[in-house]
Structure formats: C-alpha cells, structure tokens
Design an enzyme around this catalytic site. Structure first.
Site, PDB file in Angstrom:
ATOM      1  N   ASP A   1       0.597  -1.004  -0.020  1.00 36.07           N
ATOM      2  CA  ASP A   1       0.170  -0.021  -0.147  1.00 36.07           C
ATOM      3  C   ASP A   1       1.307   0.976  -0.246  1.00 36.07           C
ATOM      4  O   ASP A   1       1.625   1.048   0.900  1.00 36.07           O
ATOM      5  CB  ASP A   1      -0.696   0.148   1.018  1.00 36.07           C
ATOM      6  CG  ASP A   1      -2.085   1.545   1.134  1.00 36.07           C
ATOM      7  OD1 ASP A   1      -1.367   2.249   0.784  1.00 36.07           O
ATOM      8  OD2 ASP A   1      -2.686   0.855   2.378  1.00 36.07           O
TER       9      ASP A   1
ATOM     10  N   ASP B   1      -3.687   7.049  -3.341  1.00 36.70           N
ATOM     11  CA  ASP B   1      -2.787   6.144  -2.216  1.00 36.70           C
ATOM     12  C   ASP B   1      -3.363   5.073  -2.975  1.00 36.70           C
ATOM     13  O   ASP B   1      -4.225   4.605  -3.549  1.00 36.70           O
ATOM     14  CB  ASP B   1      -3.930   6.458  -1.560  1.00 36.70           C
ATOM     15  CG  ASP B   1      -3.782   5.860  -0.098  1.00 36.70           C
ATOM     16  OD1 ASP B   1      -2.852   4.394  -0.891  1.00 36.70           O
ATOM     17  OD2 ASP B   1      -5.029   6.464   0.625  1.00 36.70           O
TER      18      ASP B   1
ATOM     19  N   HIS C   1     -11.510   6.199   1.527  1.00 32.93           N
ATOM     20  CA  HIS C   1     -11.543   7.799   1.843  1.00 32.93           C
ATOM     21  C   HIS C   1     -10.548   9.214   0.675  1.00 32.93           C
ATOM     22  O   HIS C   1     -11.207   8.768  -0.544  1.00 32.93           O
ATOM     23  CB  HIS C   1     -10.983   8.095   3.150  1.00 32.93           C
ATOM     24  CG  HIS C   1      -9.223   7.218   2.573  1.00 32.93           C
ATOM     25  ND1 HIS C   1      -8.239   8.041   1.978  1.00 32.93           N
ATOM     26  CD2 HIS C   1      -8.658   6.132   1.814  1.00 32.93           C
ATOM     27  CE1 HIS C   1      -6.987   7.398   1.008  1.00 32.93           C
ATOM     28  NE2 HIS C   1      -7.778   6.376   1.996  1.00 32.93           N
TER      29      HIS C   1
ATOM     30  N   HIS D   1      -7.034  11.181   4.885  1.00 39.48           N
ATOM     31  CA  HIS D   1      -8.028  11.535   4.581  1.00 39.48           C
ATOM     32  C   HIS D   1      -8.631  12.156   4.934  1.00 39.48           C
ATOM     33  O   HIS D   1      -9.068  13.432   6.033  1.00 39.48           O
ATOM     34  CB  HIS D   1      -8.296  10.548   6.629  1.00 39.48           C
ATOM     35  CG  HIS D   1      -6.964   8.460   6.318  1.00 39.48           C
ATOM     36  ND1 HIS D   1      -6.110   8.800   6.304  1.00 39.48           N
ATOM     37  CD2 HIS D   1      -7.443   7.742   5.131  1.00 39.48           C
ATOM     38  CE1 HIS D   1      -6.003   7.630   5.850  1.00 39.48           C
ATOM     39  NE2 HIS D   1      -6.497   6.508   5.671  1.00 39.48           N
TER      40      HIS D   1
ATOM     41  N   GLU E   1     -11.073   1.215  -1.044  1.00 46.25           N
ATOM     42  CA  GLU E   1     -10.231   0.687  -0.721  1.00 46.25           C
ATOM     43  C   GLU E   1     -10.756  -0.824  -0.101  1.00 46.25           C
ATOM     44  O   GLU E   1     -10.875  -0.705   1.001  1.00 46.25           O
ATOM     45  CB  GLU E   1      -9.114   0.971  -0.098  1.00 46.25           C
ATOM     46  CG  GLU E   1      -8.828   1.821   1.341  1.00 46.25           C
ATOM     47  CD  GLU E   1      -7.695   2.503   1.733  1.00 46.25           C
ATOM     48  OE1 GLU E   1      -6.736   1.651   2.089  1.00 46.25           O
ATOM     49  OE2 GLU E   1      -8.100   3.282   1.712  1.00 46.25           O
TER      50      GLU E   1
ATOM     51  N   GLU F   1      -6.498  -1.017  -3.695  1.00 46.47           N
ATOM     52  CA  GLU F   1      -6.774   0.171  -3.733  1.00 46.47           C
ATOM     53  C   GLU F   1      -6.551   0.909  -5.506  1.00 46.47           C
ATOM     54  O   GLU F   1      -5.350   1.116  -5.344  1.00 46.47           O
ATOM     55  CB  GLU F   1      -6.554   0.913  -2.505  1.00 46.47           C
ATOM     56  CG  GLU F   1      -6.501   2.489  -2.468  1.00 46.47           C
ATOM     57  CD  GLU F   1      -6.140   3.139  -0.700  1.00 46.47           C
ATOM     58  OE1 GLU F   1      -4.878   2.251  -0.615  1.00 46.47           O
ATOM     59  OE2 GLU F   1      -6.513   3.849  -0.849  1.00 46.47           O
TER      60      GLU F   1
END
Ligand code: CO
Length: 292
Positions: free
Chosen positions: A82, A93, A152, A160, A185, A276
């Site tokens: 990640d 992300d 998010h 976030h 994700e 993700e």
C-alpha cells in the site's frame, strides 16, 4: 487539487506497484523493496505521501519497516503493498496484494470488488451503494469485507479527508460529486471481518507543536514540519537524515508532539487482501495498476 500533478503522481504510483510485483518474491528482503520504491519516487521528483506499507497475512495495514526489521518474504505469504505518491501535496493512494501461496480467491475478491465499485463511483451515487456492492462481491467468494477499514476522500496534503467510503452498506446516503478525489479500498478476509490495533509501527505523524529546550530535537521537529507537514512519515527516514538521533526523536514522542500508528490486525487472525486505487469522480482513474 491540480489534475496534471495528480495524473503524474498516478503514473509514478503505477510504476511503484509494478516494481512491487517484480520484487515481492520468496527470499527477497522487504526492506530492499521499500528502498527501491523510495528511490524510484525520488528519481521522478515526487514524494511518498506516507511510508510504504508491506503488510503480511493477518496484518491488514500500517506495517512499515524500521532498520531492525530483517523481514524476508516466504512461501505462503499474502503480501499487501500500500503506497501513496504526492506532487506538491496532490496525493494518490493505491494498493495491491501479492500472493506467494494459494490464496487466489482472496486476491480476486478484493480486486473484483474494487472493479465493480469503480463502475458505481460516479456523481450522484450514495456512499452506501458502493459499500453494498463491495460487500456483495466479496461475499460471493465466501469471504468477508473488513468493515472497520474505509476508503476515503483526499485533500491537498491530507490523505484522509472528510468522506469515508465503506466496504459494506453503512447507511451513508452522502452522494459523490464530480471532481471529488477519492480512494476506494476493499479489504477481503477469511476471518471475522474486523481489525484491531496491534503493536506500534515505524510510522508517525505530527500531532501538536510545543516549545522544546533541546536544540537537536528542535532541529528534527523543524525538518518534520517542513518536509512532511501533517503527512505520516517513517522513523527510519528521520534516522537516515539525522544519524544517531534516536534519543532526540524519542523526546518528540515522549512530549506527545509525534503520534505513532499501530499496525492493524484481523481480529480472528484471518488472512487479509486489499486492492486500492484513487479516482477523480466522473473524470478518471489515477492508478490503473491496482486493477491488473
Ligand atoms: Co487509502
């Protein structure tokens, strides 16, 4: 948010995930993979938005390695990679799961859930609908989504943001809007479907500022403020930059200027997979490698 920088960050993230696919192999050292990713990002004049996580089996996330970790990938490891890349605070992300054993269904479940969720991730969709779809796809594999981990929204220099993108129908009727930057994700597990916080990781974030007497600790704090702002960072990065600074780093922790992230463990020690990506709602997918 600057679209052109996001697109560029996304392409670099794609390259990092590809590197991960090549290098996460039985017998390889995890720390070497992290260092290769770090230098790839640096070479491209971008920055990591948080310390790259390499989390194995029942560890769902937040496992970042310190100097002392001699982790070597072994047969049957289910490895989550990640990572986040940013250019001037414009963050993407993303994550993939690499299976070094026979857990194909777990890998497919979170990947397919992400693909199906992306079809729904258009302006006007309620967040709960995305969660419902993710849950449905993962249950189709006789597995469970992890219900207390969320996708998010992302803001500049803030991984976030205000929105949580659920991995089940949590009743949130908030509608997606065009141009929002969000990470989706899905996590799939053969365990209970909840994670809890485990041992401290090597990841820290700046929590509050406070006057300091020690000049070396002050210098490190100034660097953190300037370089990472409120983004998470690795203690290892600080020790590389300021050799023999462990004592001073610990002052910042003791003064509660820095906060630690614990790693996240599946409650029943079930295996966990994750995929993700980050999208601009109604516009584009920024990281494509996570769908392959
Ligand atoms: Co994320």
């Amino acid at each position: 948010m600057e679209t052109e920088k996001l697109v560029r960050a996304g392409k670099i993230a794609d390259e990092c995930l590809k590197l991960g696919r090549r290098e996460i192999r039985i017998g390889n050292k995890a720390l070497d993979v992290l260092r290769k990713i770090e230098s790839l990002v640096e070479k491209n004049n971008a920055k990591l938005a948080f310390p790259t996580n390499i989390s194995i089996n029942e560890v769902a996330a937040h496992e970042a390695l310190s100097f002392e970790d001699n982790l070597i990938f072994k047969k049957n490891d289910l490895v989550k990679l990640d990572l986040g890349v940013h250019i001037d605070g414009n963050i993407v992300d993303c994550a993939i799961t690499i299976d070094l054993g026979n857990n194909n269904d777990l890998v497919l479940a979170s990947k397919q859930a992400l693909k199906e969720a992306l079809k729904l991730a258009v302006p006007g969709t309620e967040l709960r609908e995305i969660g419902k779809k993710i849950n449905e796809v993962i249950e189709g594999y006789n597995l469970k989504p992890v219900r207390n981990l969320y996708g998010h929204s992302i803001e500049k220099y803030n991984i976030h943001g205000g929105l949580k993108v659920p991995n089940y129908d949590n009743g949130d009727k908030t509608k997606l809007e065009k141009g929002q930057l969000i990470a989706i994700e899905p996590f799939a597990t053969d365990g209970f479907g909840l994670i809890e916080e485990g041992k401290p990781s090597d990841v820290y974030t700046l929590k509050k500022l406070k006057p300091l007497r020690n000049s070396k600790a002050k210098e490190i704090l100034e660097f953190i403020k300037e370089e990472y702002k409120t983004l998470p960072f690795a203690k290892r990065w600080i020790l590389e930059r300021f050799p023999n600074s462990n004592t001073y780093f610990n002052i910042l922790v003791k003064e509660e200027i820095l906060a630690n992230y614990g790693n996240l463990i599946e409650k029943q020690k079930g295996l966990v997979s994750q995929h993700e990506t980050t999208i601009l709602v109604g516009e584009r997918i920024l990281v494509n490698e996570s769908l392959k």
